[in-house]
Design an enzyme around this catalytic site. Sequence first.
Site, PDB file in Angstrom:
ATOM      1  N   LYS A 193     -46.547   4.949  73.770  1.00  0.00           N
ATOM      2  CA  LYS A 193     -47.864   4.323  73.932  1.00  0.00           C
ATOM      3  C   LYS A 193     -48.329   3.742  72.605  1.00  0.00           C
ATOM      4  CE  LYS A 193     -50.806   8.219  72.722  1.00  0.00           C
ATOM      5  NZ  LYS A 193     -51.780   9.230  73.129  1.00  0.00           N
ATOM      6  N   ARG A 195     -52.276   2.709  70.545  1.00  0.00           N
ATOM      7  CA  ARG A 195     -53.735   2.803  70.583  1.00  0.00           C
ATOM      8  C   ARG A 195     -54.339   1.554  69.950  1.00  0.00           C
ATOM      9  NH1 ARG A 195     -56.136   7.329  72.206  1.00  0.00           N
ATOM     10  NH2 ARG A 195     -55.006   9.310  72.171  1.00  0.00           N
TER      11      ARG A 195
END
Length: 323
Positions: A193, A195
Site C-alpha cells: 500500500k 499513504r
Amino acid sequence: MENKTKLFSLSANRELAEEISRESGIPLAHCEVLHFADGEININIEETVRGCDVFVVQPTSAPANDHLMELLIMCDALKRASAKTINLVIPYYGYARQDRKAKSRQPISARLVADLIQSAGADRVIVMDIHAAQIQGFFNIPMDNLMGLSTLANYILDKKLPNIVVVSPDHGGVTRARELAKVLEAPIAIIDKRRPEPNKAEVMNIIGDIAGKNCVIIDDMIDTAGTLKAASDALKKAGAEDIYACATHGVLSGPAIERINESSLKEVVITNTIHQDDSKKSPKITVLSVGTLLGHAIKRIVENEPLSGLFMYTYDKSKRELL
C-alpha cells in the site's frame, strides 16, 4: 506491616484498572481528577503514598492530551508525596506513530513524551504492543513492552478456521504477521500500500495467495480503519473467503465504526487497552481483555520476579493453544 504497594486509576480506563486490581490482588487506591473551567487539571490523592511502590493505570488515548497531562500531573503529585517508586501502566502509548522525522521540520513527538514522563518522575513504564519498538530506546528508565499476541491468537485458534492465511496490512507489519502465522501454522500474505496523506491508504498490490482462503489481518492498532477497509475490500475482490482482523489497540477514531460496518470484514477483534464507549460499539467488533496479562506483570514486579515469561509463550500443538 502496612501494605506498601498502591494501585491507582486515572480517568482513561477505569474498567481495565479494576480488572488489573482483581488479578494482581492489589485494591484500587483513591484519587480524584479535577478539571477546572479553563481546562486545567488537578489531582487529589486521597491516601498516603509515602514510601510506597505506586502503579498508575492510564492509557493516553483520546482525548490524548488530557489523559497525558493527567498522567504527568499524577507523577508530580506522587513524587512530591514521597512515593518510593512510580510505575506507569500505559496500555496504549499515544504519539507512538511520531517516532522519527519522516520529512524535514517534523517533530519526534514519541521522544518528547518519553522525556516528559521521565522529567515528571516516573521510575518504570509498562506498555502494550507499542507502535515502534525503538521507542524503548527513548527511555533511560526500565520500559516493558508486553505483547497482546497470545490473547488474540487464542481467540482465533478457538474459531478453528480452515485454510487460514495471515495478512500483514503493510511491509512494516510482516514480523508481527509471521509470529501469528507460526502459531496458526499458516502462510502469510502482504498488502502493498501507499499513504498519499496521514490516515489515508491505497492498496497497490497483494503479495501472496489468498484466493479461497480465510484471511486474518493482524496489526497493532486500528485508528480510522481506512487501511483496514481498503485491505479487506481488496482481499475480497481478489477471491478471499471470510476476512477477520485483529489488533491490540482499538483507537477507532472518526469514521472507523462506519467503515468497519461497511467493509468486507466478518469480524474485528481488539483488546481493552482503550476504553470503548457506546459510540464505538459494532456487531462486527469483539473486545478481549488484557487485564490478566497486566495484572501478572504487576505481581511479578512487586515480587521482584522476572517478566521474561510474559514475553514468551509455549504453543501446545496438540491443543492448538498458547500457554
